[in-house]
Design an enzyme around this catalytic site. Structure first.
Site, PDB file in Angstrom:
ATOM      1  CG  ASP A 169      -2.056   0.984   1.175  1.00  0.00           C
ATOM      2  OD1 ASP A 169      -3.059   0.773   0.462  1.00  0.00           O
ATOM      3  OD2 ASP A 169      -1.909   2.008   1.858  1.00  0.00           O
TER       4      ASP A 169
ATOM      5  CG  ASP B  82      -6.026  -5.210  -2.811  1.00  0.00           C
ATOM      6  OD1 ASP B  82      -7.102  -4.631  -2.539  1.00  0.00           O
ATOM      7  OD2 ASP B  82      -4.942  -4.622  -2.876  1.00  0.00           O
TER       8      ASP B  82
ATOM      9  CG  HIS C 191      -5.517  -3.417   0.621  1.00  0.00           C
ATOM     10  ND1 HIS C 191      -4.927  -3.141  -0.603  1.00  0.00           N
ATOM     11  CD2 HIS C 191      -5.148  -2.408   1.459  1.00  0.00           C
ATOM     12  CE1 HIS C 191      -4.230  -2.009  -0.509  1.00  0.00           C
ATOM     13  NE2 HIS C 191      -4.344  -1.557   0.724  1.00  0.00           N
TER      14      HIS C 191
END
Length: 301
Positions: A123, A249, A278
């Site tokens: 991320d 994800d 995720h």
């Protein structure tokens, strides 16, 4: 810059979190002092592993991976981005920019004089961590990326748009619930509480609120030029570069293709798709630790 600091007692007795806090004071360009927290575990002279978290989590997401890697003899560092975890939190959303985050983490990386680093990033840990690789390629021995990217004005997907809209409109941002929703397994009540711990109230969540708006997914976003420049470095980065995205994800699915196609170090690597949402660190921690450990072992052989 007005800065908030989460009280230490919020972090007392967290589930599966025995790690002592370490702090480095860094200085913003405007002169404000900021205290940045990081985990530093394992033998001082072991292979260095840097674990970089994303939004809206903190170093806690790596607790199982830290334990597995230190057991392999690695020195493992897991910083909290400014605005998250035990790190200081600017109180105004406008104080959070992509470039400021890169500058803050660059100062931390160089102050600790980290070298021969194997990076795992997910991320926003990738959006920032890959900028560190581009700025200091000589400090990195290898990279493992999962559920991340380095956007340059594109990538405005349906999944990301839903997250952006939610983050900007929900009256109270339920951090622990958000992380739980991004996992394929159900986190325990204690784990969810640990993700909520850094944020006593909404005033502490301005970084978490702002991050989704900073992802440069349109040409009009800031940091497009800086990310284009970073890609030019990554396109000649020939050290081991492994993709380990997850199978569940909706935001980053397929994002590994750009790295495999454009980064020379990705050639011939044992790329994998892991099980998870995720936040794949919660769903496949043992597999991630094994991938990192194997990369380090291959470098030694």
């Amino acid at each position: 810059m007005q800065v908030l600091r989460t009280p230490d007692e919020r972090f007392a007795g967290l589930a599966d979190w025995p790690y002592a806090p370490h702090y480095l004071q860094i200085k913003d360009a405007d002169g404000t002092d900021l205290r940045l927290h990081y985990v530093d575990e394992g033998p001082r002279h072991g292979p260095v592993v840097l674990l970089m978290h994303g939004e809206p989590s903190w170093a806690y997401i790596y607790r199982m991976i830290i334990a597995a890697l230190t057991a392999k003899g690695c020195r493992v560092l897991a910083p909290d981005l400014i605005g998250f975890g035990r790190s200081d939190k600017p109180a105004k959303r406008g104080d959070y920019t992509y470039e400021r985050h890169v500058a803050w983490m660059s100062d931390w990386l160089t102050a600790l004089e980290l070298k021969a680093v194997t990076l795992f990033c997910q991320d926003w840990g990738g959006l920032i961590g890959l900028r560190l690789v581009a700025a200091f390629p000589g400090r990195f021995a290898g990279v493992v990326v999962g559920n991340t990217g380095l956007p340059t004005g594109t990538g405005f997907s349906e999944g990301f748009n839903a997250w952006l809209n939610f983050s900007q409109t929900v009256p109270q941002m339920p951090i622990g619930v958000i992380v739980n929703g991004g996992c394929t397994r159900d986190l325990s009540a204690e784990e969810i509480a640990a993700y909520d711990a850094p944020f006593p109230d909404e005033a502490y969540k301005e970084g978490a609120r702002q991050f989704p708006t900073l992802v440069p997914v349109t040409p009009e976003h800031a940091s497009v030029a800086e990310n284009l420049a970073a890609w030019k470095v990554l396109e000649v980065f020939d050290k081991p570069f492994l993709t380990a995205f997850s199978d569940g994800d909706p935001v980053t699915k397929g994002g590994e293709a750009a790295f495999k196609a454009r980064v020379p170090g990705a050639n011939g690597q044992p790329h994998v798709i892991l099980h998870g949402g995720h936040f794949l660190q919660e769903d496949s921690p043992a597999e991630i630790a094994a991938l990192i450990g194997d990369m380090i072992a291959r470098a030694k052989s």
